[in-house]
Design a protein around this motif. Sequence first.
Motif, short mmCIF file in Angstrom:
data_model
loop_
_atom_site.label_atom_id
_atom_site.label_comp_id
_atom_site.label_asym_id
_atom_site.label_seq_id
_atom_site.Cartn_x
_atom_site.Cartn_y
_atom_site.Cartn_z
N MET A 23 0.84 -1.20 0.00
CA MET A 23 0.00 0.00 0.00
C MET A 23 0.87 1.25 0.00
N ARG A 24 1.90 1.23 0.83
CA ARG A 24 2.78 2.40 0.89
C ARG A 24 3.50 2.58 -0.45
N ALA A 25 3.91 1.47 -1.07
CA ALA A 25 4.62 1.55 -2.34
C ALA A 25 3.71 2.09 -3.44
N LEU A 26 2.46 1.63 -3.45
CA LEU A 26 1.49 2.10 -4.45
C LEU A 26 1.31 3.61 -4.35
N GLU A 27 1.16 4.07 -3.10
CA GLU A 27 0.94 5.49 -2.85
C GLU A 27 2.18 6.30 -3.29
N GLN A 28 3.34 5.79 -2.88
CA GLN A 28 4.58 6.52 -3.20
C GLN A 28 4.82 6.58 -4.71
N GLY B 167 -0.26 10.87 13.17
CA GLY B 167 0.20 10.56 11.82
C GLY B 167 -0.84 10.86 10.75
N ASN B 168 -0.73 10.18 9.63
CA ASN B 168 -1.64 10.44 8.52
C ASN B 168 -3.03 9.87 8.74
N ASN B 169 -3.15 8.84 9.60
CA ASN B 169 -4.49 8.38 9.95
C ASN B 169 -5.22 9.54 10.64
N GLY B 170 -4.51 10.23 11.53
CA GLY B 170 -5.08 11.42 12.16
C GLY B 170 -5.38 12.49 11.13
N GLY B 171 -4.52 12.60 10.12
CA GLY B 171 -4.77 13.57 9.04
C GLY B 171 -6.09 13.28 8.35
N ASP B 172 -6.35 12.00 8.08
CA ASP B 172 -7.66 11.61 7.51
C ASP B 172 -8.78 12.08 8.43
N GLY B 173 -8.54 11.94 9.74
CA GLY B 173 -9.55 12.34 10.72
C GLY B 173 -9.90 13.82 10.59
N LEU C 240 -4.79 5.60 14.89
CA LEU C 240 -3.67 4.91 14.23
C LEU C 240 -4.20 4.08 13.08
N GLY C 241 -3.42 4.02 12.01
CA GLY C 241 -3.80 3.21 10.84
C GLY C 241 -2.74 2.17 10.57
N ILE C 242 -2.26 2.15 9.33
CA ILE C 242 -1.30 1.10 8.96
C ILE C 242 0.08 1.34 9.60
N GLY C 243 0.26 2.47 10.25
CA GLY C 243 1.57 2.75 10.88
C GLY C 243 1.72 2.13 12.25
N GLN C 244 0.66 1.49 12.78
CA GLN C 244 0.75 1.03 14.18
C GLN C 244 1.47 -0.31 14.30
N VAL D 44 -11.17 4.32 10.87
CA VAL D 44 -10.59 4.84 9.64
C VAL D 44 -9.41 3.94 9.25
N ASP D 45 -9.54 3.30 8.13
CA ASP D 45 -8.56 2.35 7.58
C ASP D 45 -8.58 1.02 8.34
N LEU D 46 -8.32 1.06 9.65
CA LEU D 46 -8.42 -0.13 10.48
C LEU D 46 -8.55 0.32 11.92
N1 LIG Z 1 -0.61 4.97 2.43
C1 LIG Z 1 -1.57 5.52 1.73
O1 LIG Z 1 -1.70 5.23 0.57
C2 LIG Z 1 -2.55 6.47 2.37
C3 LIG Z 1 -2.60 6.56 3.74
N2 LIG Z 1 -3.53 7.27 4.37
C4 LIG Z 1 -3.63 7.21 5.81
O2 LIG Z 1 -2.39 7.20 6.42
C5 LIG Z 1 -2.33 6.16 7.37
C6 LIG Z 1 -0.92 5.78 7.65
O3 LIG Z 1 -0.30 6.90 8.19
P1 LIG Z 1 1.07 6.86 8.98
O4 LIG Z 1 2.04 6.14 8.19
O5 LIG Z 1 1.38 8.26 9.35
O6 LIG Z 1 0.77 5.96 10.24
P2 LIG Z 1 -0.33 6.07 11.40
O7 LIG Z 1 -1.11 7.30 11.30
O8 LIG Z 1 -1.03 4.77 11.42
O9 LIG Z 1 0.60 6.11 12.69
C7 LIG Z 1 1.41 7.23 12.90
C8 LIG Z 1 2.55 6.97 13.83
O10 LIG Z 1 2.11 6.70 15.13
C9 LIG Z 1 3.15 6.06 15.82
N3 LIG Z 1 2.59 4.98 16.65
C10 LIG Z 1 2.50 3.67 16.31
N4 LIG Z 1 1.96 2.96 17.32
C11 LIG Z 1 1.70 3.87 18.30
C12 LIG Z 1 1.12 3.75 19.58
N5 LIG Z 1 0.73 2.58 20.05
N6 LIG Z 1 0.97 4.86 20.30
C13 LIG Z 1 1.37 6.04 19.82
N7 LIG Z 1 1.92 6.21 18.61
C14 LIG Z 1 2.09 5.14 17.86
C15 LIG Z 1 4.11 5.50 14.80
O11 LIG Z 1 5.31 6.22 14.89
C16 LIG Z 1 3.40 5.76 13.50
O12 LIG Z 1 4.27 6.01 12.46
C17 LIG Z 1 -3.21 5.09 6.79
O13 LIG Z 1 -3.64 4.14 7.72
C18 LIG Z 1 -4.33 5.92 6.23
O14 LIG Z 1 -5.28 6.21 7.22
C19 LIG Z 1 -4.54 8.05 3.66
O15 LIG Z 1 -4.33 9.40 4.00
C20 LIG Z 1 -4.57 7.89 2.19
C21 LIG Z 1 -3.43 7.28 1.51
#
Ligand SMILES: NC(=O)C1=CN([C@@H]2O[C@H](COP(=O)(O)OP(=O)(O)OC[C@H]3O[C@@H](n4cnc5c(N)ncnc54)[C@H](O)[C@@H]3O)[C@@H](O)[C@H]2O)[C@@H](O)CC1
Length: 507
Positions: free
Chosen positions: A14-19, A61-67, A138-142, A168-170
Motif C-alpha cells: 500500500m505504501r509503495a502504491l501510494e509513493q 500521523g496520517n491516519n489522524g490527518g484523515d480524521g 492509528l492506521g497502517i503505521g501502528q 478509519v482504515d483499520l
Molecule cells: N498509504 C496511503 O496510501 C494512504 C494513507 N492514508 C492514511 O495514512 C495512514 C498511515 O499513516 P502513517 O504512516 O502516518 O501511520 P499512522 O497514522 O497509522 O501512525 C502514525 C505513527 O504513530 C506512531 N505509533 C505507532 N503505534 C503507536 C502507539 N501505540 N501509540 C502512539 N503512537 C504510535 C508511529 O510512529 C506511526 O508512524 C493510513 O492508515 C491511512 O489512514 C490516507 O491518507 C490515504 C493514503
Amino acid sequence: MTGQIPDIVTTAQMRALEQRAIAAGEVSGLTLMERAGEGVVKAIIAHAPEANRAVVLCGKGNNGGDGFVIARLLAARGWQVRVCALTAETLSAGQIPVGDAGENARRWLAAGQGVYPLTAEAIRDGLSEGAVLIDALLGIGQSRSPEALLAPVHTASAEFTRLTRVAVDLPTGLCSDSGRWLCDAPFRADLTVTFHAPKPCHMLAEGPEICGALEIAPLGLRPEPGIPLITGPLCNLGKSGGHKFSHGHALVLSGGSGRGGAARLAARAALRIGAGLVTLGCPRAAIPENAARLDAVMLTPVDTADDLATSLSDPRISALLLGPGLGLDARAHALVDVALRDTRPCVLDADALTLIAGDAALRAHLHAGCILTPHGGEFARLFPDLSARMRGSGGPSRIDAATEAAQELGVTLLMKGPDTVIAGPNGRCALHAALRERAVPWLATAGAGDVLAGLIAGLLARGMPGFEAAASAAYLHASAAQVFGPGLIAEDLHEAIPQVLRGLIAH
Ligand SMILES: NC(=O)C1=CN([C@@H]2O[C@H](COP(=O)(O)OP(=O)(O)OC[C@H]3O[C@@H](n4cnc5c(N)ncnc54)[C@H](O)[C@@H]3O)[C@@H](O)[C@H]2O)[C@@H](O)CC1
Ligand SMILES: [K+]
C-alpha cells in the motif's frame, strides 16, 4: 462490502502504491488524504443516515490527518463535530506539524474550529446517544500497543449504548498485516472504511471480529495484483466425456485395523469431487474392515514399501494422499519415503506431516508436486522457529509465514485455520477468508480435515495443478459446510458436495 472484492494488499504494498503514484506526479499526498476522508464520510452517511453528531479521535500521523479531513467534511454538512487529538496541546499553541496531516489540522483550525485533548471527559462531552465515534488514531503505521491511548476512549464510550463506531482504515489496536490485536482492548468498530483495497487485517486472524462492516473507499490509485481472495474454484469442475480413467485415479494410504476412518473419509471425498477411481491402500489385515465400509472406493493391500512401489508401477495412478490415520510407525515412515521418491502429485496431511517434521531425510525428498496441509500445531512442528516468530509481537502474518514456508520447502502449502492460506513454491499466495456467510464454525469437527485432504487429492488426480487444487478444495470444503449448516459432521460434507457442484457447474 458487496461486488468484486479487490486483491488484498499488505502495508508495504500500500505504501509503495501510494509513493509510486505521488512520485509519478499522478496525485499528491494531500489529494489522497482528501479522497480518503471523502470515502469515509460517504460510508458513514450510508451507514448512519440519521446521525448528525461526531467525535473524531485524531492521532499524530496520517491516519489522524484523515480524521481532520473527515471532521471538516462532516462539519460542512452541518454536523456537530468535536475533534479530540493527541496533538491538541501543540496545535492550540499554534505549532502546526509539517506534512499533509498538519495541513489538514491547519485547515480545521482555520475554519474556526477547536481541538480538544484526548481525555475521557473531552470525548464524553462531545458525544450523545446516536452519535458517531470516529477512530482516526492509528492506521497502517501502528506496531505497538496503544493501550494507554485507548483508555480514555473506552472510559468515555462506555457511558453510551447507541454509538456508531467507525474505524478509519483499520481499528486502533490491530496489526495491519497479521490481523492480531496489539492490546487486550482494541477499538471495536461497527464500520471500518479502508482505502483502495482490503489489508490482511480485515480478513485474517482476530481482525474481522473488531472491524464490523467493511467498506473500501477508492483513492484513484491504479490496481495492482495483490493476494487474491478465493471466491470460487480455480478450475472448471465439470466432466465432459471420457471414461473413468480419463478422470484420474487417486491412491489413499491408510493405517491398520481400527484406524481406517480418516482415510475412508478422505477417499470418499476424492471420489465425490470427481476422481474417476479411488483406491485405499491398507494393511492386508485391515481389508475386511474397510471392505465392510466402502463400496465405490477400491481396496488394495499395502503392507510394505515394496507393496506401495508395486501399486505405483500403474501409471494410471495420478495422485497420492498420505496422512489421515496413517500412523507413525516404521511402515508409515517407509510409505512416505516411497511416495516422496515418486514425482506424482502427493498430498501430505496429519501423520505424514509429523513424520516429515521429525526426519530431515524425508523432508529432503519433498518436491513441487507435494501439497502439505498443516493446521497450527503441525505447522509449529514443521517450522518451530517461524511459528515462534509468528507468536511474537510484530512477527509474520499467517500469509507471510505460509509464503515463506512454502518457498523454503519448495511445495504448495495449505495452512488450515478459520482463514485458510494457500501458498505456492514460487511465492504465489491466496486466501480463503472465513468472513460473514463464508464463516462456517461447524467445520471445526473431527474428520473435516481428512475430507479436505481427500478433496485436494481428488482434484489432483483429475489433473488440476497443486495450487489450484488446494485453493479450490478450500472453497468447496467451506461451501459444503455452508450448504449443510449446523449439526455438520465430517460424513455430511460428502453428501453436500453434489449440491455445491450443481450450483457451480450450472454457472
Ligand atoms: N498509504 C496511503 O496510501 C494512504 C494513507 N492514508 C492514511 O495514512 C495512514 C498511515 O499513516 P502513517 O504512516 O502516518 O501511520 P499512522 O497514522 O497509522 O501512525 C502514525 C505513527 O504513530 C506512531 N505509533 C505507532 N503505534 C503507536 C502507539 N501505540 N501509540 C502512539 N503512537 C504510535 C508511529 O510512529 C506511526 O508512524 C493510513 O492508515 C491511512 O489512514 C490516507 O491518507 C490515504 C493514503
Ligand atoms: K484507525
